[in-house]
Scaffold this active site. Structure first.
Site, PDB file in Angstrom:
ATOM      1  CG  ASP A  67      68.121  -3.403  68.909  1.00 50.50           C
ATOM      2  OD1 ASP A  67      68.698  -3.188  68.015  1.00 50.50           O
ATOM      3  OD2 ASP A  67      68.780  -3.017  70.104  1.00 50.50           O
ATOM      4  CG  ASN A 136      71.190   3.440  79.821  1.00 47.81           C
ATOM      5  OD1 ASN A 136      71.701   2.754  78.857  1.00 47.81           O
ATOM      6  ND2 ASN A 136      69.586   3.466  79.890  1.00 47.81           N
ATOM      7  CG  HIS A 138      70.921   0.570  76.568  1.00 48.32           C
ATOM      8  ND1 HIS A 138      69.895   1.729  76.421  1.00 48.32           N
ATOM      9  CD2 HIS A 138      71.796   0.868  75.497  1.00 48.32           C
ATOM     10  CE1 HIS A 138      70.450   2.369  75.196  1.00 48.32           C
ATOM     11  NE2 HIS A 138      71.203   1.702  74.441  1.00 48.32           N
ATOM     12  CD  GLU A 143      66.994   1.026  77.706  1.00 47.90           C
ATOM     13  OE1 GLU A 143      67.804   1.711  78.537  1.00 47.90           O
ATOM     14  OE2 GLU A 143      67.072   1.459  76.511  1.00 47.90           O
TER      15      GLU A 143
HETATM   16  C1  F6R Z   1      71.733  -0.907  68.707  1.00 50.12           C
HETATM   17  C2  F6R Z   1      71.623  -1.184  70.333  1.00 50.12           C
HETATM   18  C3  F6R Z   1      71.826  -0.203  71.318  1.00 50.12           C
HETATM   19  C4  F6R Z   1      73.434   0.490  71.189  1.00 50.12           C
HETATM   20  C5  F6R Z   1      73.524   1.489  71.995  1.00 50.12           C
HETATM   21  C6  F6R Z   1      74.809   2.412  71.887  1.00 50.12           C
HETATM   22  O1  F6R Z   1      71.257  -1.994  68.060  1.00 50.12           O
HETATM   23  O2  F6R Z   1      71.054  -2.144  70.582  1.00 50.12           O
HETATM   24  O3  F6R Z   1      72.337  -0.750  72.244  1.00 50.12           O
HETATM   25  O4  F6R Z   1      74.137  -0.176  70.714  1.00 50.12           O
HETATM   26  O5  F6R Z   1      72.539   2.539  72.407  1.00 50.12           O
HETATM   27  O6  F6R Z   1      74.423   3.083  70.690  1.00 50.12           O
HETATM   28  P1  F6R Z   1      75.547   4.214  70.005  1.00 50.12           P
HETATM   29  O7  F6R Z   1      76.455   3.377  69.248  1.00 50.12           O
HETATM   30  O8  F6R Z   1      74.691   5.026  68.990  1.00 50.12           O
HETATM   31  O9  F6R Z   1      76.167   4.961  71.185  1.00 50.12           O
END
Ligand code: F6R
Length: 247
Positions: A67, A136, A138, A143
């Site tokens: 992303d 959550n 995701h 989401e």
């Molecule tokens: C990152 C992404 C997000 C993260 C997720 C966990 O490219 O797509 O889905 O993997 O938000 O974030 P962290 O690792 O910072 O807890």
């Protein structure tokens, strides 16, 4: 689904890096699906270390990131492009032209989404997709919602995320409202998934994802249907699963 237990973040990172390096050694022209965030930082540090020691060669590897924020240029320190350069790609011998990330500056959403889907297709699909998990549940910017998004799409960030990100920008106007993200179908088509999780804040999401009902309200729960998933998580992230006697 195979769950590897790690005692802490460092051990999780080393085990995850081992799985990625096995992939690169067995298939030197592998397509690696990559993520940003705090979860993969230690994994990337370990891969850089092994590269510097001469144990890993990325010269034939291709990468595709999950992303990118829409509206941010690659030179913006908050962009995922910048993050990837700083934390992995700028430190290994992957060819810049073999690295891919959605173009945050493309204003034509349909064009950018189809361009990105085509890139993944032309590469022959993703060999291993690294994923973090949100509190959550995701994955990417997929989401919780009413349906699983298919391909690359443009996501409106939640007010919570916009507020949380605002601390990194000098004015509210600069904070991205949208992001480009691979969809659930892109992720599910990867030949192998490597999901990493660390810390107690992820315990509920990890339990819901791996053992709860499969529902778009828990985006990572779809991974239960993938035939080749490796989960590497530390004791804190696995605490609820262990408490329930599932591991
Ligand atoms: C990152 C992404 C997000 C993260 C997720 C966990 O490219 O797509 O889905 O993997 O938000 O974030 P962290 O690792 O910072 O807890």
């Amino acid at each position: 689904m195979r769950i590897y237990q790690a005692k802490d973040y460092n051990e999780m990172s080393r085990k995850a890096a081992n799985i990625i390096s096995a992939q690169v050694i067995m298939k030197p022209d592998a397509v690696l699906g990559l993520a940003t965030g705090s979860s993969p930082l230690g994994t990337y540090r370990q891969l850089i270390d092994w590269y510097r020691k001469g144990d890993l060669d990325f010269s034939e590897v291709h990468t595709v990131n999950l992303d990118e924020y829409k509206g941010l240029s690659p030179s913006n320190p908050q962009s995922y492009y910048y993050f990837m350069q700083e934390n992995l790609l700028g430190h290994i011998n992957v060819k810049p032209e073999n690295t891919n990330i959605p173009n945050g500056l493309e204003t034509d959403e349909a064009l950018e989404c189809s361009r990105y889907n085509d890139i993944i297709k032309k590469l022959g699909g993703i060999d291993i997709q690294l994923l973090g998990i949100g509190n959550n549940a995701h994955i990417g910017f997929n989401e919780p919602g009413d349906a699983f998004e298919k391909g690359t799409h443009c996501v409106r960030l939640t007010e919570n995320t916009i507020q949380a990100n605002s601390r990194f920008f000098s004015s509210m106007d600069e904070v991205p409202r949208y992001a480009y993200s691979m969809g659930i179908q892109n992720i599910m088509e990867a030949r192998c998934i490597l999901l990493i999780a660390s810390g107690a804040a992820k315990a509920q999401a990890l339990y819901n994802a791996l053992f709860g009902p499969i529902t778009p309200a828990v985006p990572a729960s779809i991974l239960q249907l993938h035939p080749n998933v490796f989960v590497v998580a530390d004791t804190d992230a696995l605490s609820l699963i262990k408490e329930k006697g599932l591991l």
